[in-house]
Design a protein around this motif. Structure first.
Motif, PDB file in Angstrom:
ATOM      1  N   CYS A  76       0.698  -0.980   0.251  1.00 46.31           N
ATOM      2  CA  CYS A  76       0.098  -0.156  -0.370  1.00 46.31           C
ATOM      3  C   CYS A  76       0.997   0.884  -0.511  1.00 46.31           C
ATOM      4  CB  CYS A  76      -0.642   0.063   1.158  1.00 46.31           C
ATOM      5  SG  CYS A  76      -2.004  -1.057   1.187  1.00 46.31           S
ATOM      6  N   ALA A 138      -6.306  -5.874  -2.921  1.00 47.13           N
ATOM      7  CA  ALA A 138      -7.657  -4.927  -2.687  1.00 47.13           C
ATOM      8  C   ALA A 138      -7.436  -3.751  -1.632  1.00 47.13           C
ATOM      9  CB  ALA A 138      -9.210  -5.974  -1.911  1.00 47.13           C
ATOM     10  N   SER A 139      -6.882  -3.647  -0.868  1.00 51.45           N
ATOM     11  CA  SER A 139      -6.275  -2.311  -0.646  1.00 51.45           C
ATOM     12  C   SER A 139      -5.343  -1.693  -1.117  1.00 51.45           C
ATOM     13  CB  SER A 139      -5.673  -2.989   0.852  1.00 51.45           C
ATOM     14  OG  SER A 139      -6.159  -3.363   1.936  1.00 51.45           O
ATOM     15  N   THR A 142      -7.521  -0.639  -4.580  1.00 53.86           N
ATOM     16  CA  THR A 142      -8.527   0.658  -3.707  1.00 53.86           C
ATOM     17  C   THR A 142      -7.256   1.936  -3.592  1.00 53.86           C
ATOM     18  OG1 THR A 142      -9.344  -0.803  -2.382  1.00 53.86           O
ATOM     19  CG2 THR A 142      -9.663   1.521  -1.656  1.00 53.86           C
ATOM     20  N   ARG A 145      -6.607   3.043  -7.379  1.00 57.57           N
ATOM     21  CA  ARG A 145      -7.772   3.741  -7.523  1.00 57.57           C
ATOM     22  C   ARG A 145      -8.287   5.495  -7.225  1.00 57.57           C
ATOM     23  NH1 ARG A 145     -13.491   0.928  -6.864  1.00 57.57           N
ATOM     24  NH2 ARG A 145     -13.278   1.636  -4.630  1.00 57.57           N
ATOM     25  N   ASP A 146      -7.624   5.498  -5.710  1.00 59.48           N
ATOM     26  CA  ASP A 146      -7.616   6.704  -5.186  1.00 59.48           C
ATOM     27  C   ASP A 146      -7.484   7.791  -5.876  1.00 59.48           C
ATOM     28  OD1 ASP A 146      -9.853   6.298  -3.396  1.00 59.48           O
ATOM     29  OD2 ASP A 146      -8.314   5.919  -1.938  1.00 59.48           O
ATOM     30  N   ASP A 155     -13.867  -2.995 -10.503  1.00 59.61           N
ATOM     31  CA  ASP A 155     -14.667  -4.026  -9.750  1.00 59.61           C
ATOM     32  C   ASP A 155     -13.032  -4.520  -8.845  1.00 59.61           C
ATOM     33  OD1 ASP A 155     -16.183  -6.015  -7.988  1.00 59.61           O
ATOM     34  OD2 ASP A 155     -16.977  -6.551  -9.200  1.00 59.61           O
ATOM     35  N   ILE A 156     -12.973  -3.896  -7.727  1.00 60.60           N
ATOM     36  CA  ILE A 156     -11.611  -4.498  -7.039  1.00 60.60           C
ATOM     37  C   ILE A 156     -11.798  -5.868  -6.295  1.00 60.60           C
ATOM     38  CG2 ILE A 156     -10.230  -3.486  -5.133  1.00 60.60           C
ATOM     39  CD1 ILE A 156     -10.359  -1.664  -6.476  1.00 60.60           C
ATOM     40  N   THR A 157     -13.407  -5.846  -5.896  1.00 59.79           N
ATOM     41  CA  THR A 157     -13.619  -6.952  -4.668  1.00 59.79           C
ATOM     42  C   THR A 157     -13.837  -8.703  -6.048  1.00 59.79           C
ATOM     43  OG1 THR A 157     -15.789  -6.400  -6.111  1.00 59.79           O
ATOM     44  CG2 THR A 157     -15.209  -6.141  -3.380  1.00 59.79           C
TER      45      THR A 157
END
Length: 202
Positions: A76, A138-139, A142, A145-146, A155-157
């Protein structure tokens, strides 16, 4: 100790021995005697630290899950650097290529009692370790994406478990040669084809 060598950190030495057996011989070869023999210590050492062999294996897996969680924090922090594809290629290669992850998954699948014990300890859906690895990706996605490097509607999930499943299959053959870096990158690129904004530059 009556036999073997003195152990400064018995738990870690036993964990390392179990990993070597898993990587070399697979989950069917993993017994308490095999572990203590590999570690060079008396069989009683394992039972002094763990109530039974499944408790030992559960602790081994929880210890390796903690490694994945530390890797997640580092991944991250890498958001916004290099490229999304490069960061994820490195992440899945580290997870499956240079570690015990694929063998751990095989072990969990192989032992019913171990799965039950792990579910009692970590009541989360899915396969332990793969679940945490999916959360890691996923983290990261995300965070990207931010930052605008992943499309807003991605669709990250779905992307995260798809990438974990595809990468796991690449590395799952313990007897074969590990996949080439280009093959891993190609898999990541294909899974993320509609999600990474172009150009994907450092």
């Amino acid at each position: 100790m009556p036999t073997g060598v003195a152990i400064r950190d018995a738990r870690e030495q036993l964990f390392d021995a179990a990993e070597r057996i898993l990587l070399r011989d697979g989950p069917s070869a993993l017994t308490s005697r095999a572990v203590t023999t590999e570690a060079g210590c008396a069989k009683g050492v394992l039972h002094r630290h763990f109530t039974d062999f499944d408790a030992f294996l559960a602790e081994l897996i929880l210890d390796r899950i903690a490694v994945v969680e530390r890797q997640s924090a580092a991944l991250c922090e890498a958001a916004g650097t290099s490229t999304v594809t490069a960061n994820l290629t490195t992440a899945v290669t580290t997870l499956f290529g240079g570690s015990i992850a694929a063998s751990i998954v095989a072990l969990i699948t192989f032992r019913d009692d171990l799965r039950t014990r792990l579910r009692e300890t970590r009541p989360t859906p899915g396969i332990p370790l793969l679940t945490e690895a999916t959360t890691m990706l996923a983290s990261y996605l995300t965070a990207e994406r931010d930052l605008g490097r992943i499309t807003p509607g991605a669709d990250i999930t779905t992307l995260a478990p798809t990438l974990i499943g595809a990468a796991h299959l690449l590395f799952a053959d313990r007897s074969g040669a590990p996949p080439e870096a280009a093959a891993v990158q190609r898999t990541v690129t294909t899974v993320l084809a509609d999600a990474v904004r172009i150009p994907d530059r450092p």
